[in-house]
Each structure stands twice: as structure tokens, then as C-alpha cells.
Enzyme design. Structure first.
Site, mmCIF file in Angstrom:
data_model
loop_
_atom_site.group_PDB
_atom_site.id
_atom_site.type_symbol
_atom_site.label_atom_id
_atom_site.label_comp_id
_atom_site.label_asym_id
_atom_site.label_seq_id
_atom_site.Cartn_x
_atom_site.Cartn_y
_atom_site.Cartn_z
ATOM 1 N N GLY A 36 0.845 -1.193 0.000
ATOM 2 C CA GLY A 36 0.000 0.000 0.000
ATOM 3 C C GLY A 36 0.879 1.241 0.000
ATOM 4 C CG ASN A 37 1.455 3.125 -2.724
ATOM 5 O OD1 ASN A 37 0.532 3.640 -3.337
ATOM 6 N ND2 ASN A 37 1.994 1.963 -3.073
ATOM 7 C CB SER A 53 10.002 1.968 -2.009
ATOM 8 O OG SER A 53 9.898 0.634 -2.395
ATOM 9 N N GLY A 54 8.671 0.268 0.565
ATOM 10 C CA GLY A 54 9.020 -0.836 1.457
ATOM 11 C C GLY A 54 9.295 -0.483 2.903
ATOM 12 C CD GLU A 84 1.921 0.750 -7.904
ATOM 13 O OE1 GLU A 84 1.986 1.366 -8.983
ATOM 14 O OE2 GLU A 84 1.804 -0.475 -7.831
ATOM 15 C CG HIS A 105 -2.238 -4.336 -1.005
ATOM 16 N ND1 HIS A 105 -1.254 -5.196 -1.408
ATOM 17 C CD2 HIS A 105 -2.132 -3.256 -1.807
ATOM 18 C CE1 HIS A 105 -0.563 -4.651 -2.408
ATOM 19 N NE2 HIS A 105 -1.076 -3.464 -2.669
ATOM 20 C CG HIS A 167 -2.528 -4.431 -6.926
ATOM 21 N ND1 HIS A 167 -1.719 -3.752 -7.802
ATOM 22 C CD2 HIS A 167 -2.103 -4.071 -5.684
ATOM 23 C CE1 HIS A 167 -0.836 -3.045 -7.127
ATOM 24 N NE2 HIS A 167 -1.047 -3.217 -5.847
HETATM 25 ZN ZN LIG Z 1 -0.190 -2.349 -4.199
#
Ligand SMILES: [Zn+2]
Length: 224
Positions: A36-37, A53-54, A84, A105, A167
């Protein structure tokens, strides 16, 4: 603290908003692990603040947020941004009315997308927030220009949520409070839709005229 001081106070406010929203999203089980973001856009400057990221949402700090200008050029932050980021930046560029984007998600929204469906207006709260539907966009691999393009297409000019096949979901709103509320409403509507289908009766879809009335009322009365 020293790192925080390097960030201008207006930037810091948006960086904190993005990080706090990540914690809330993780706490509400709207994603798993680091997936997710989230992003926010400052309406005054046009700057866009995206999650790194991550990163573990519990450990992320405001200085981990990556900042882009309205043209999508990185202007602040040392971390690698979410894969994304193009999806976020391109959606802001396509829609002047959107200033907060959350990609989740969630279990039930993913299930609906796996079944190859979008979500229709089956609850009043959904109709008020999203209108007639949250469509399922075309499939593309995460982090690709095609996924960004497909999601932006799904939003069009007047949608506030899109499901991505296999997704998750993207919701977008005028501010972060509304975007978070949309995530909850979307996940609940997906769960209710799945439960209702299991009962085997005829699903009641809210008539378009009623949906339009509720949507207009909500967006005119509650949205500042
Ligand atoms: Zn995603």
C-alpha cells in the site's frame, strides 16, 4: 529531531500527515506488511508528498517521505519513493479536485477484484461517498506505467475510487480525512456485498436516481 528540523514547517505538516495515515491504514488492517502507499498534495504549492518504498508503517518518520513538485520532479527526501509514485502523480495531474490518495490492499476489496468485479452502490454510505460504482480497472503489473494509466483512466473525471484486479484499491479525495473514510466505506461495502451474495437472495442495487441524490447531498453538505 535534527532531521525533522531540516524540513520546512509546511512540508513537515504534510510529511506527518502521510506517515500518520500509513499508521492508521496498517492499524485498521487495510493492508499487510509494507504494501500500500499514500500521498498528499499541498493545494497551495502543488507539491506532492509520497510514502517511501518498502517501509514499515510503524517505523517510518516524516523525513522518510519523498516530495515531488507538480511536474513530478523530486525536490526533497533521500528515500526511494513507492513504486506507485507515477500513479499518484498522474492522478493529481489529471484531477484538480483531489489532494489525498490512499492505495490499500484490503482483504474484501481484493476479493471483489479477484472475482473480476467492480463494486456497485449496494449501501447508502457507499452511494454517498462514491456514487454509482467503484469500477475495476484493466490489469497491469504493480509499479508499471500501464498500471498508473489504467487507474487514472478508471478514475475519469468524477470517480473517487478504483479497484485493481488481483491487487487492491485506490481511493482519492479532497483531503486525507475523507480519503481515509473512503477506504473504510469501500472495504465495508466489499464485505457486505460478498456476504449478501452468499445469502442467495436478489441483491438490491440502489437506483441511480437515489444514488445521485445521496451523492450530491453528501458532497455538497459535508465536503468543505
Ligand atoms: Zn499495491
Amino acid at each position: 529531531m535534527a532531521a525533522e528540523k531540516k524540513i520546512k514547517s509546511r512540508d513537515l505538516q504534510y510529511c506527518k500527515l502521510v506517515i500518520d495515515t500509513g499508521r492508521t491504514m496498517a492499524a485498521r488492517s487495510l493492508t499487510v506488511a509494507t504494501w500500500g502507499n499514500i500521498s498528499a498534495r499541498d493545494p497551495k504549492t502543488g507539491n506532492i508528498y509520497v510514502t517511501p518504498s518498502g517501509m514499515d508503517y510503524k517505523k517510518a518518520k516524516p523525513e522518510d517521505v519523498v516530495v515531488f513538485n507538480s511536474k513530478g520532479i523530486r525536490i526533497q527526501g533521500m528515500r526511494k519513493p513507492t513504486i506507485e509514485k507515477d500513479l499518484h502523480i498522474e492522478l493529481y495531474q489529471a484531477r484538480d479536485d483531489i489532494h489525498a490518495i490512499i492505495h490499500t490492499h484490503g482483504l474484501y476489496t481484493i476479493a471483489v477484484g479477484v472475482a473480476g468485479l467492480g463494486l456497485p452502490a449496494v449501501t447508502e454510505e457507499f452511494a454517498q461517498v462514491f456514487g454509482t460504482e467503484v469500477p475495476l480497472c484493466k490489469y497491469a503489473i504493480p509499479g508499471t506505467p500501464d498500471l498508473a494509466k489504467n487507474v487514472v483512466e478508471g478514475f475519469g473525471k468524477d470517480r473517487y475510487g478504483v479497484l485493481m484486479p488481483s491487487h487492491g484499491a485506490v481511493t482519492a479525495a479532497a483531503d486525507m480525512n475523507m480519503a481515509l473514510k473512503q477506504c473504510d466505506v469501500l472495504e465495508r461495502a466489499a464485505e457486505i456485498f460478498i456476504l449478501a451474495k452468499q445469502l442467495g437472495g436478489e441483491i438490491r442495487y440502489i437506483p441511480k436516481e437515489d444514488v445521485d441524490h445521496m451523492f450530491r447531498f453528501h458532497h455538497n453538505q459535508y465536503v468543505q
